[in-house]
Design a protein around this motif. Structure first.
Motif, mmCIF file in Angstrom:
data_model
loop_
_atom_site.group_PDB
_atom_site.id
_atom_site.type_symbol
_atom_site.label_atom_id
_atom_site.label_comp_id
_atom_site.label_asym_id
_atom_site.label_seq_id
_atom_site.Cartn_x
_atom_site.Cartn_y
_atom_site.Cartn_z
ATOM 1 N N LYS A 13 0.832 -1.215 -0.120
ATOM 2 C CA LYS A 13 0.066 -0.015 0.028
ATOM 3 C C LYS A 13 0.828 1.048 -0.078
ATOM 4 C CE LYS A 13 -3.748 -2.205 2.482
ATOM 5 N NZ LYS A 13 -4.633 -2.255 3.696
ATOM 6 N N HIS A 14 2.338 1.126 0.343
ATOM 7 C CA HIS A 14 3.105 2.188 0.340
ATOM 8 C C HIS A 14 4.267 1.915 -0.604
ATOM 9 C CE1 HIS A 14 1.667 3.751 4.465
ATOM 10 N NE2 HIS A 14 1.409 2.454 4.653
ATOM 11 N N PHE A 15 3.879 1.339 -1.596
ATOM 12 C CA PHE A 15 4.918 0.847 -2.764
ATOM 13 C C PHE A 15 4.516 1.342 -3.981
ATOM 14 C CE2 PHE A 15 7.097 -2.296 -5.310
ATOM 15 C CZ PHE A 15 8.263 -1.765 -5.160
ATOM 16 N N GLU A 16 5.023 2.343 -4.654
ATOM 17 C CA GLU A 16 4.661 2.943 -5.865
ATOM 18 C C GLU A 16 5.700 3.471 -6.773
ATOM 19 O OE1 GLU A 16 2.317 6.413 -5.615
ATOM 20 O OE2 GLU A 16 2.737 6.702 -3.401
ATOM 21 N N LEU A 17 5.438 3.763 -8.005
ATOM 22 C CA LEU A 17 6.552 4.271 -8.863
ATOM 23 C C LEU A 17 6.691 5.875 -8.562
ATOM 24 C CD1 LEU A 17 8.482 3.693 -11.115
ATOM 25 C CD2 LEU A 17 6.652 4.343 -12.942
ATOM 26 N N LEU A 18 7.708 6.306 -8.252
ATOM 27 C CA LEU A 18 7.909 7.822 -7.904
ATOM 28 C C LEU A 18 8.970 8.322 -8.725
ATOM 29 C CD1 LEU A 18 7.611 7.609 -3.965
ATOM 30 C CD2 LEU A 18 5.912 8.125 -5.520
ATOM 31 N N GLU A 19 8.905 9.720 -8.756
ATOM 32 C CA GLU A 19 9.892 10.425 -9.473
ATOM 33 C C GLU A 19 10.730 10.983 -8.391
ATOM 34 O OE1 GLU A 19 10.617 10.899 -12.700
ATOM 35 O OE2 GLU A 19 8.861 9.790 -13.600
ATOM 36 N N TRP A 20 12.053 10.685 -8.278
ATOM 37 C CA TRP A 20 12.903 11.266 -7.404
ATOM 38 C C TRP A 20 13.422 12.710 -8.104
ATOM 39 C CZ3 TRP A 20 15.254 8.871 -2.776
ATOM 40 C CH2 TRP A 20 14.687 8.056 -2.140
ATOM 41 N N GLU A 21 13.103 13.792 -7.362
ATOM 42 C CA GLU A 21 13.721 15.016 -7.771
ATOM 43 C C GLU A 21 14.775 15.449 -7.224
ATOM 44 O OE1 GLU A 21 10.495 17.834 -7.702
ATOM 45 O OE2 GLU A 21 9.225 16.648 -8.995
ATOM 46 N N LEU A 22 16.181 15.075 -7.559
ATOM 47 C CA LEU A 22 17.405 15.170 -6.844
ATOM 48 C C LEU A 22 18.348 16.167 -7.705
ATOM 49 C CD1 LEU A 22 17.801 11.689 -5.257
ATOM 50 C CD2 LEU A 22 17.297 13.751 -3.904
ATOM 51 N N ASP A 23 18.980 16.666 -7.358
ATOM 52 C CA ASP A 23 20.191 17.564 -7.920
ATOM 53 C C ASP A 23 21.075 16.749 -8.564
ATOM 54 O OD1 ASP A 23 19.044 19.892 -7.085
ATOM 55 O OD2 ASP A 23 20.535 20.079 -5.385
ATOM 56 N N ASN A 24 21.324 16.680 -10.033
ATOM 57 C CA ASN A 24 22.384 16.000 -10.722
ATOM 58 C C ASN A 24 22.208 14.515 -10.612
ATOM 59 O OD1 ASN A 24 24.029 18.367 -9.526
ATOM 60 N ND2 ASN A 24 25.524 17.781 -10.956
ATOM 61 N N VAL A 25 20.838 14.241 -10.383
ATOM 62 C CA VAL A 25 20.530 12.675 -10.565
ATOM 63 C C VAL A 25 19.176 12.975 -11.507
ATOM 64 C CG1 VAL A 25 19.673 10.450 -9.627
ATOM 65 C CG2 VAL A 25 21.149 12.164 -8.426
ATOM 66 N N LEU A 101 25.102 -3.451 -2.397
ATOM 67 C CA LEU A 101 24.217 -2.754 -3.168
ATOM 68 C C LEU A 101 24.945 -2.001 -4.246
ATOM 69 C CD1 LEU A 101 22.017 -1.218 -0.151
ATOM 70 C CD2 LEU A 101 21.510 -3.125 -1.790
ATOM 71 N N HIS A 102 25.263 -2.823 -5.388
ATOM 72 C CA HIS A 102 26.280 -2.285 -6.273
ATOM 73 C C HIS A 102 25.361 -1.191 -7.416
ATOM 74 C CE1 HIS A 102 29.335 -4.976 -4.989
ATOM 75 N NE2 HIS A 102 28.152 -5.938 -5.156
ATOM 76 N N LYS A 103 24.136 -1.265 -7.357
ATOM 77 C CA LYS A 103 23.331 -0.025 -8.096
ATOM 78 C C LYS A 103 23.202 1.166 -7.276
ATOM 79 C CE LYS A 103 21.229 -3.914 -10.950
ATOM 80 N NZ LYS A 103 20.061 -4.328 -11.402
ATOM 81 N N LEU A 104 23.366 1.372 -6.190
ATOM 82 C CA LEU A 104 22.955 2.405 -5.271
ATOM 83 C C LEU A 104 23.860 3.759 -6.033
ATOM 84 C CD1 LEU A 104 21.244 2.687 -2.650
ATOM 85 C CD2 LEU A 104 23.466 2.924 -1.514
ATOM 86 N N GLN A 105 22.911 4.692 -6.076
ATOM 87 C CA GLN A 105 23.293 6.194 -6.618
ATOM 88 C C GLN A 105 22.988 6.943 -5.453
ATOM 89 O OE1 GLN A 105 22.085 7.210 -10.707
ATOM 90 N NE2 GLN A 105 21.097 5.193 -10.542
ATOM 91 N N VAL A 106 22.124 6.794 -4.812
ATOM 92 C CA VAL A 106 21.350 7.987 -3.956
ATOM 93 C C VAL A 106 21.524 7.419 -2.476
ATOM 94 C CG1 VAL A 106 19.476 9.512 -3.238
ATOM 95 C CG2 VAL A 106 20.245 9.280 -5.730
ATOM 96 N N LEU A 107 22.296 8.040 -1.530
ATOM 97 C CA LEU A 107 22.287 7.751 -0.096
ATOM 98 C C LEU A 107 22.150 8.948 0.786
ATOM 99 C CD1 LEU A 107 22.576 5.540 2.000
ATOM 100 C CD2 LEU A 107 24.970 5.747 1.723
#
Length: 279
Positions: A13-25, A101-107
């Protein structure tokens, strides 16, 4: 709240496709589990079931403002994770299993004053966006210097942090936040970050920026609100790359050149030109 109450169906119920608005990503559209402000003491184990039973990849998680959260090891099993945001949680160490987590870009690990162990960062070399603001840091963790792909680094709110030459390893850094760090001068190593386009120095005790600011030849935006005694170096007006200098009403404009005034922007959105004309 007991994490066992969060079964897979509750999580979905808390899982959905979201747009992450982040600088330089740019264009980061991710399947995201958003459990901000849920009074959790750990990441619900059922998060792993989403991939195995619901056939959906967990690409991002957000657990902001769960101050009692101490357990997050299970995230290391989600190898498709690209983004983790955990502002204001209670971790004392980055779990060792996160090295998977080799695909991790945002932390985002901001506002975690009890966080003292950063060892797994050495392996998270694809991270390009890192927030360690308000973590009580007195220096840049050596593990961060291994993240040579970093484009954005937030260190604001770490009162008294010392920035030494180790930050020069971050040669791809484009945006650096050192707001509210108690700075009396800009740390000299910052001037070696020649790819910087944005520098945030708000709410410090700066009197001058130093003539070395001209070394940042790609700098586009400089934010210096909350530095009431700040005087701008004359050479700043000659920095052609600088398009915007964000200030507030505490800045003394008496000795600011006309060319530099054209680049000044009030943080509250007021028209600087109109204010000057009225004077």
């Amino acid at each position: 709240m007991d994490v066992e109450k969060w079964n897979m169906y509750a999580l979905l119920k808390h899982f959905e496709l979201l747009e992450w608005e982040l600088d330089n990503v740019p264009n980061l559209s991710l399947e995201t589990l958003d459990l901000d402000d849920c009074e959790l003491d750990g990441v619900p184990p059922a998060i792993a079931e989403i991939e195995y039973y619901a056939f959906r990849d967990v690409q991002a998680v957000s657990f902001n403002n769960n101050p009692e959260m101490r357990k997050a090891d299970i995230l290391g099993k989600l190898e498709d994770l690209q983004a983790i945001n955990m502002w204001g949680c209670g971790l004392t160490a980055i779990p060792n299993c996160w090295t998977n987590l080799h695909k991790l870009q945002v932390l985002g690990l901001g506002n975690m004053p009890e966080l003292t162990s950063f060892s797994p960062l050495r392996k998270l070399t694809n991270v390009t966006w890192l927030d360690l603001g308000w973590c009580g840091l007195t220096s840049l963790p050596v593990e961060v210097t291994h993240l040579t792909k970093l484009a954005v680094l937030a260190l604001g709110g770490n009162e008294g942090i010392e920035i030494d030459d180790s930050i020069c390893c971050l040669w791809n850094l484009q945006k650096l936040a050192l707001n509210a760090c108690g700075l009396k001068h800009v740390p000299p190593p910052v001037f070696s970050l020649i790819k910087l386009t944005h520098l945030h120095l708000d709410d410090n005790h700066l009197v001058t920026l130093g003539q070395e600011i001209v070394q940042l030849k790609e700098l586009e935006e400089l934010s210096v609100t909350g530095n009431s005694n700040l005087c701008f170096p004359k050479l700043l007006s000659q920095c052609d790359s600088v398009q915007r200098v964000v200030i507030d009403e505490t800045i003394n404009l008496a000795n600011v050149s006309h060319s530099l005034r054209n680049k000044l922007t009030m943080a509250n959105g007021a028209s600087l030109k109109r204010d000057n004309d009225e004077k």
